[in-house]
Design a protein around this motif. Structure first.
Motif, PDB file in Angstrom:
ATOM      1  N   THR A  11       0.828  -1.192   0.000  1.00  7.80           N
ATOM      2  CA  THR A  11       0.000   0.000   0.000  1.00  7.80           C
ATOM      3  C   THR A  11       0.873   1.257   0.000  1.00  7.80           C
ATOM      4  O   THR A  11       2.102   1.189   0.110  1.00  7.80           O
ATOM      5  CB  THR A  11      -0.894   0.026   1.249  1.00  7.80           C
ATOM      6  OG1 THR A  11      -0.056   0.141   2.408  1.00  7.80           O
ATOM      7  CG2 THR A  11      -1.722  -1.257   1.344  1.00  7.80           C
ATOM      8  N   ARG A  12       0.222   2.402  -0.130  1.00  3.20           N
ATOM      9  CA  ARG A  12       0.952   3.668  -0.067  1.00  3.20           C
ATOM     10  C   ARG A  12       1.625   3.823   1.300  1.00  3.20           C
ATOM     11  O   ARG A  12       2.734   4.351   1.402  1.00  3.20           O
ATOM     12  CB  ARG A  12      -0.005   4.831  -0.319  1.00  3.20           C
ATOM     13  CG  ARG A  12       0.670   6.196  -0.299  1.00  3.20           C
ATOM     14  CD  ARG A  12      -0.300   7.297  -0.695  1.00  3.20           C
ATOM     15  NE  ARG A  12      -0.799   7.115  -2.047  1.00  3.20           N
ATOM     16  CZ  ARG A  12      -1.655   7.935  -2.649  1.00  3.20           C
ATOM     17  NH1 ARG A  12      -2.108   9.003  -1.999  1.00  3.20           N
ATOM     18  NH2 ARG A  12      -2.060   7.706  -3.883  1.00  3.20           N
ATOM     19  N   GLN A  13       0.950   3.368   2.357  1.00  5.03           N
ATOM     20  CA  GLN A  13       1.543   3.420   3.701  1.00  5.03           C
ATOM     21  C   GLN A  13       2.790   2.541   3.772  1.00  5.03           C
ATOM     22  O   GLN A  13       3.805   2.922   4.370  1.00  5.03           O
ATOM     23  CB  GLN A  13       0.519   2.958   4.745  1.00  5.03           C
ATOM     24  CG  GLN A  13       1.047   2.911   6.175  1.00  5.03           C
ATOM     25  CD  GLN A  13       1.415   4.286   6.696  1.00  5.03           C
ATOM     26  OE1 GLN A  13       0.716   5.258   6.432  1.00  5.03           O
ATOM     27  NE2 GLN A  13       2.510   4.380   7.426  1.00  5.03           N
ATOM     28  N   ARG A  16       5.628   4.354   2.005  1.00 10.26           N
ATOM     29  CA  ARG A  16       6.187   5.438   2.824  1.00 10.26           C
ATOM     30  C   ARG A  16       7.071   4.885   3.926  1.00 10.26           C
ATOM     31  O   ARG A  16       8.152   5.432   4.205  1.00 10.26           O
ATOM     32  CB  ARG A  16       5.061   6.286   3.429  1.00 10.26           C
ATOM     33  CG  ARG A  16       5.591   7.514   4.168  1.00 10.26           C
ATOM     34  CD  ARG A  16       4.490   8.391   4.706  1.00 10.26           C
ATOM     35  NE  ARG A  16       3.825   7.802   5.859  1.00 10.26           N
ATOM     36  CZ  ARG A  16       3.044   8.487   6.700  1.00 10.26           C
ATOM     37  NH1 ARG A  16       2.807   9.769   6.493  1.00 10.26           N
ATOM     38  NH2 ARG A  16       2.473   7.881   7.718  1.00 10.26           N
TER      39      ARG A  16
END
Length: 441
Positions: A11-13, A16
Motif C-alpha cells: 500500500t501507499r503506507q 512510505r
C-alpha cells in the motif's frame, strides 16, 4: 493498524514506511562510514604533531575500529528494549544516537587546542556511533519486514539493504566532492568538518521523519496477546532455545562480511598495491561497484519473494564467486578491465539481501529483534574484525588470496542456506514449528 494479510499488495503506507526506513538507514550508514574517508586528515589533527605518521594512522584506524567493537553491545541492548517495548521507539532512537555524535565530531576541537582530550572525545563519539549502528541494521530489517505482507519481505529487506549500502555510496561521493572542491590544505584546515556536520544535520532530519512511522502490526498483535510483565528476557530465550537459528544467521552474516569487507572496502587499496593503480582510478571503480550493489540488493529482494532463499541464494552465491575471480584475474591481465569488472562484482554482492531475509524468518516475533541483532552484530564484530588481517596475511603469499577467501566463505554460506532449508522442510513435514522460524505473519 491492522495486521496485513500474507499476500496483499504493498500500500501507499507500506511504500512510505519503506522509503523513510531506507532513507534513515542510508544516512546512518553514511554517518558511520564517513570517518574512514578522512582518517588520514583526522590522524594528523587529533594526535600529537611529533608522533610518527604511521603511529598516527594506526591510532586513527583504531578509533574507527572501536565503532565496530561497540556494535554488539549497543545492538543487543537496543534489541532487548525493541522486543519488550516496541520496534519504533528503538528504531527512532538509533538515528538520534548516530546523528548527535556525528555532528559533535564535526565540531570537535583538535589536539592543538585541547590536547589529549581531543582523541578521547573522538573515541567516545565513535563508540556511540558503533552502539547506534549495532541497533540500526537489525532494527530496520525487523521493522520493515513486520510492516509488509509475508510475500513482500524480500522487497522490504532488499530496499533497506540497498539503503544501507547507499550510505556507503554517499560517503564515497562526499569524500570525492570534498577532495575535488578543496585543496589539501583547506581540507585539513576546515573542510573535513563539512561531511560530519552535514551527516549530523540530515540524521536529525531523518529522526524527525521517523516520528511519522507506526509501530509494526506484528509487535502490536504480540503485545495484545501477552503482557510485557509476563515475558522472559529475549536474549535468554534466544540462547536457550534458538541455537540453530543463531548459527545459521551467523554463518550467512560471515558471507555478508566477506563480500562487503573484501570486495567493496578492501579491493581498492589492494589493487593500488598490486597493480599500481591510482587512488582516483580505484575510487571511481568502487563508486560504480557500490552503485550496482545498491541497485541489485533491491532486485535480489524481489527475486527472494518469488523464488525463495535457497534457489536465489545458491545461484547468487555462485555468481559472486565467479565475478570476484573475474575481477582479480581480469584486472591482473589488463588494468583497463577494472571499471566493468568491478561494477559486475558489485552487482553480484547484491546477494547479501538473502542474509536479512533468512534472519528475520529465523526467529519468532517475541525474540526476533534480539535474535537478529545478537547473531548479526556478534558475527560481524568477529568476522569483520579478522577478515582484513587474515586477507592481508594471505595476500603476502598469494596475489589472488582475497578472491580465494571470498569463495571459501561464500561456500560456507551456501552450506548454511542448505541447512536452513532442510530444517525448515523437516519442520513443515512434521507440522511443527521450526525451532525459531514461524512466519512473519
Amino acid at each position: 493498524m491492522q495486521t496485513p494479510t500474507a499476500t496483499r499488495r504493498l500500500t501507499r503506507q507500506d511504500a512510505r514506511t519503506l522509503f523513510l526506513a531506507s532513507l534513515g538507514g542510508a544516512l546512518e550508514f553514511y554517518d558511520f562510514i564517513i570517518f574512514v574517508f578522512f582518517a588520514t586528515v583526522i590522524a594528523k589533527l587529533f594526535f600529537p604533531a611529533g608522533m610518527p605518521d604511521w603511529l598516527q594512522q594506526i591510532q586513527a584506524f583504531g578509533i574507527f575500529a572501536a565503532g565496530y567493537l561497540a556494535r554488539p553491545l549497543g545492538g543487543i541492548i537496543m534489541a532487548h528494549f525493541g522486543d519488550l517495548f516496541g520496534r519504533k521507539r528503538v528504531f527512532t532512537f538509533s538515528v538520534f544516537l548516530m546523528a548527535v555524535p556525528t555532528l559533535v565530531m564535526g565540531l570537535l576541537p583538535t589536539y592543538a587546542s585541547i590536547g589529549i582530550a581531543a582523541p578521547l572525545l573522538l573515541l567516545l563519539m565513535r563508540v556511540l556511533q558503533g552502539a547506534a549502528i549495532g541497533g540500526e541494521a537489525p532494527g530496520a530489517w525487523v521493522f520493515v519486514s513486520e510492516h509488509v505482507p509475508a510475500n513482500r519481505v524480500g522487497v522490504a529487506t532488499g530496499m533497506l539493504t540497498g539503503g544501507l549500502t547507499g550510505g556507503i555510496l554517499l560517503g564515497s561521493l562526499m569524500a570525492t566532492a570534498i577532495n575535488t572542491a578543496y585543496t589539501p590544505a583547506e581540507v585539513a584546515d576546515w573542510a573535513w568538518r563539512i561531511p560530519f556536520i552535514t551527516g549530523g544535520i540530515f540524521g536529525l532530519v531523518a529522526m524527525y521523519l521517523r516520528r511519522w512511522l507506526h509501530e509494526t502490526p506484528v509487535f502490536e498483535a504480540m503485545r495484545a496477546r501477552i503482557g510485557e510483565e509476563s515475558r522472559e528476557m529475549p536474549l535468554k530465550a534466544v540462547l536457550r532455545g534458538q541455537g540453530s537459528a543463531v548459527i545459521v544467521s551467523m554463518l550467512v552474516t560471515w558471507m555478508l562480511t566477506a563480500a562487503i569487507v573484501v570486495v567493496i572496502l578492501m579491493t581498492p587499496a589492494l589493487f593500488q598495491k598490486l597493480h599500481a593503480l591510482t587512488p582516483a582510478t580505484t575510487l571511481e571503480a568502487n563508486v560504480a561497484a557500490t552503485f550496482t550493489l545498491t541497485v541489485m540488493a533491491v532486485v535480489v529482494g524481489a527475486l527472494l519473494d518469488r523464488f525463495g532463499a535457497l534457489r536465489v541464494g545458491m545461484i547468487g552465491s555462485l555468481a559472486l564467486i565467479a565475478a570476484t575471480y573475474a575481477l582479480y584475474y581480469g584486472v591482473e591481465a589488463n588494468p583497463a578491465n577494472l571499471l566493468p569488472l568491478y561494477a559486475l562484482a558489485g552487482a553480484t554482492v547484491g546477494i547479501i539481501t538473502v542474509v536479512p531475509y533468512v534472519m528475520v524468518n529465523a526467529f519468532p516475533a517475541a525474540t526476533r529483534f534480539t535474535g537478529v541483532s545478537f547473531s548479526y552484530n556478534v558475527a560481524y564484530a568477529v568476522f569483520g574484525g579478522i577478515t582484513p588481517l587474515l586477507v592481508s596475511v594471505m595476500m603476502a603469499g598469494n596475489r589472488h588470496a582475497a578472491a580465494h577467501y571470498v569463495a571459501a566463505v561464500v561456500v560456507i554460506g551456501m552450506g548454511a542456506l542448505m541447512w536452513n532449508a532442510t530444517r525448515t522442510a523437516r519442520a513443515a513435514a512434521l507440522e511443527t514449528p521450526v525451532e525459531a522460524q514461524p512466519a512473519l505473519r
